[in-house]
Scaffold this motif. Structure first.
Motif, PDB file in Angstrom:
ATOM      1  N   PRO A   1      -8.127  20.275   3.306  1.00  0.00           N
ATOM      2  CA  PRO A   1      -7.459  20.251   1.997  1.00  0.00           C
ATOM      3  C   PRO A   1      -7.790  21.463   1.136  1.00  0.00           C
ATOM      4  O   PRO A   1      -7.072  21.752   0.174  1.00  0.00           O
ATOM      5  N   ARG A   2      -8.834  22.203   1.493  1.00  0.00           N
ATOM      6  CA  ARG A   2      -9.206  23.400   0.729  1.00  0.00           C
ATOM      7  C   ARG A   2      -8.420  24.627   1.163  1.00  0.00           C
ATOM      8  O   ARG A   2      -8.553  25.702   0.557  1.00  0.00           O
ATOM      9  N   GLY A   3      -7.613  24.487   2.231  1.00  0.00           N
ATOM     10  CA  GLY A   3      -6.883  25.626   2.757  1.00  0.00           C
ATOM     11  C   GLY A   3      -7.714  26.395   3.768  1.00  0.00           C
ATOM     12  O   GLY A   3      -8.723  25.908   4.288  1.00  0.00           O
ATOM     13  N   GLY A   4      -7.291  27.612   4.051  1.00  0.00           N
ATOM     14  CA  GLY A   4      -7.997  28.422   5.032  1.00  0.00           C
ATOM     15  C   GLY A   4      -7.576  28.082   6.451  1.00  0.00           C
ATOM     16  O   GLY A   4      -6.667  27.265   6.688  1.00  0.00           O
ATOM     17  N   ARG A   5      -8.242  28.729   7.410  1.00  0.00           N
ATOM     18  CA  ARG A   5      -7.918  28.525   8.816  1.00  0.00           C
ATOM     19  C   ARG A   5      -9.196  28.230   9.597  1.00  0.00           C
ATOM     20  O   ARG A   5      -9.824  29.131  10.149  1.00  0.00           O
ATOM     21  N   PRO A   6      -9.603  26.954   9.638  1.00  0.00           N
ATOM     22  CA  PRO A   6     -10.779  26.622  10.462  1.00  0.00           C
ATOM     23  C   PRO A   6     -10.544  27.021  11.913  1.00  0.00           C
ATOM     24  O   PRO A   6      -9.410  27.196  12.358  1.00  0.00           O
ATOM     25  N   GLU A   7     -11.625  27.131  12.650  1.00  0.00           N
ATOM     26  CA  GLU A   7     -11.544  27.657  14.009  1.00  0.00           C
ATOM     27  C   GLU A   7     -10.794  26.727  14.956  1.00  0.00           C
ATOM     28  O   GLU A   7     -10.149  27.180  15.901  1.00  0.00           O
ATOM     29  N   LEU A   8     -10.881  25.424  14.727  1.00  0.00           N
ATOM     30  CA  LEU A   8     -10.217  24.442  15.581  1.00  0.00           C
ATOM     31  C   LEU A   8      -9.180  23.666  14.785  1.00  0.00           C
ATOM     32  O   LEU A   8      -9.261  23.565  13.556  1.00  0.00           O
ATOM     33  N   LEU A   9      -8.207  23.110  15.498  1.00  0.00           N
ATOM     34  CA  LEU A   9      -7.181  22.250  14.909  1.00  0.00           C
ATOM     35  C   LEU A   9      -7.096  20.982  15.745  1.00  0.00           C
ATOM     36  O   LEU A   9      -7.046  21.044  16.980  1.00  0.00           O
ATOM     37  N   VAL A  10      -7.112  19.841  15.065  1.00  0.00           N
ATOM     38  CA  VAL A  10      -6.960  18.536  15.710  1.00  0.00           C
ATOM     39  C   VAL A  10      -5.560  18.016  15.433  1.00  0.00           C
ATOM     40  O   VAL A  10      -5.069  18.101  14.307  1.00  0.00           O
ATOM     41  N   LYS A  11      -4.925  17.471  16.484  1.00  0.00           N
ATOM     42  CA  LYS A  11      -3.578  16.906  16.353  1.00  0.00           C
ATOM     43  C   LYS A  11      -3.507  15.568  17.085  1.00  0.00           C
ATOM     44  O   LYS A  11      -4.252  15.332  18.044  1.00  0.00           O
TER      45      LYS A  11
END
Length: 306
Positions: A42-52
């Protein structure tokens, strides 16, 4: 704040479904079916991993993703490895990963053009609980009738070879430039490290673990070394916050985790090599009797996703 509950964002896809779990809402009557749910900071940015989460009524395209060396000159911040944990599978459901035999780029191009690539792909029957780690360069497709969790490097780059007759753009040249045109070998066979802790993948891009059963203690997470936690089923509490089935969390510092007797959690963190969680202990239900009052209103979990 050491724990961030990630926001769930639904993504419409032509191969998606309308009967997705209630925790994610329902598909709109006049829109496309929902194929993916992305969990975003929710803070934005691009964390290293993405969960879907993925929900399929038709097969996804036969596709491939670039590795870091191929992604960099194209302007992407990383390559894209991904992994899947199957939650629910209809009879005959399959995942295609790798090719049945070695081939060459020209033969793969011709097969993608005339549709015979469907027969080249190695289709694996799957059931709930199966997992795969798909390194960048692996030709793959997720079949119809599946609900699964996907963990991937957080970059939106996909090159389609074939799309089962749907009128979407293909990226044949880019796909053929990065595809490994041969059979797939699972980088790691999943194994139980200790009771309650199963290792599904160990790099190269990230580690994926499945934790089941009761336990309690501290997750000691060093600054700059976050981990992702997903409530696959029944959960517990993370620094006192309820872990619901279908929720995902980013953990950026040391936190207390209390897992209830039938908990089912997915843990992911970047890189290769297992982390030590010596301050967290899987315990017998009798040891946790005194904690049961903390879970009187715990969720029942997703018995069937989708």
């Amino acid at each position: 704040m050491n724990t961030i509950r990630l926001n769930a964002r639904r993504i419409e896809k032509p191969w998606g479904r309308r009967d997705i779990p209630a925790i994610f809402g329902s598909a709109t009557p006049d829109g496309e079916p929902v194929g993916e749910v992305w969990f975003e900071d929710p803070r934005g940015g691009r964390p290293e991993l993405l969960v879907k989460y993925l929900f399929t009524s038709q097969p996804l395209s036969i596709q491939v993703h670039p590795d870091a060396a191929a992604a960099d000159p194209l302007g992407y911040p990383s390559g894209k490895d991904e992994a899947w944990l199957v939650l629910d599978a209809e009879p005959e459901a399959k995942i295609g990963i790798g090719l049945r035999d070695e081939t060459d780029a020209q033969s793969l191009r011709e097969a993608a053009t005339d549709g015979s690539i469907e027969r080249l792909v190695d289709w694996h029957p799957v059931a709930a609980g199966d997992s795969f780690y798909s390194p960048a360069g692996t030709v793959h497709s997720i079949g119809a009738g599946l609900s699964l969790i996907e963990v991937q490097q957080n970059v939106d780059v996909t090159f389609r070879l074939y799309d089962f007759g749907r009128a979407r753009a293909l990226q044949l040249d880019a796909a053929l430039a990065v595809a490994q045109p041969g059979p797939y070998t699972q980088p790691l066979q999943p194994y139980v490290l200790t009771p309650g802790r199963e290792i599904l993948a160990d790099g190269p891009a990230f580690v994926l673990e499945r934790w089941r059963g009761p336990g309690a203690g501290m997750l000691q997470v060093r600054p700059g070394k976050p981990l992702w936690l997903v409530g696959v089923g029944r959960g517990g509490r993370l620094d006192g916050k309820k872990i619901e089935a279908g929720s995902a969390w980013l953990v950026e510092g040391s936190v207390e985790l209390v897992a209830e007797p039938r908990s089912d959690l997915l843990i992911a963190y970047p890189g290769r090599g297992l982390r030590s969680f010596a301050a967290f202990a899987w315990e017998t239900p009798s040891v946790l009797d005194f904690r049961r009052r903390r879970f009187r209103d715990s969720p029942k979990g997703l018995k069937k996703a989708g």
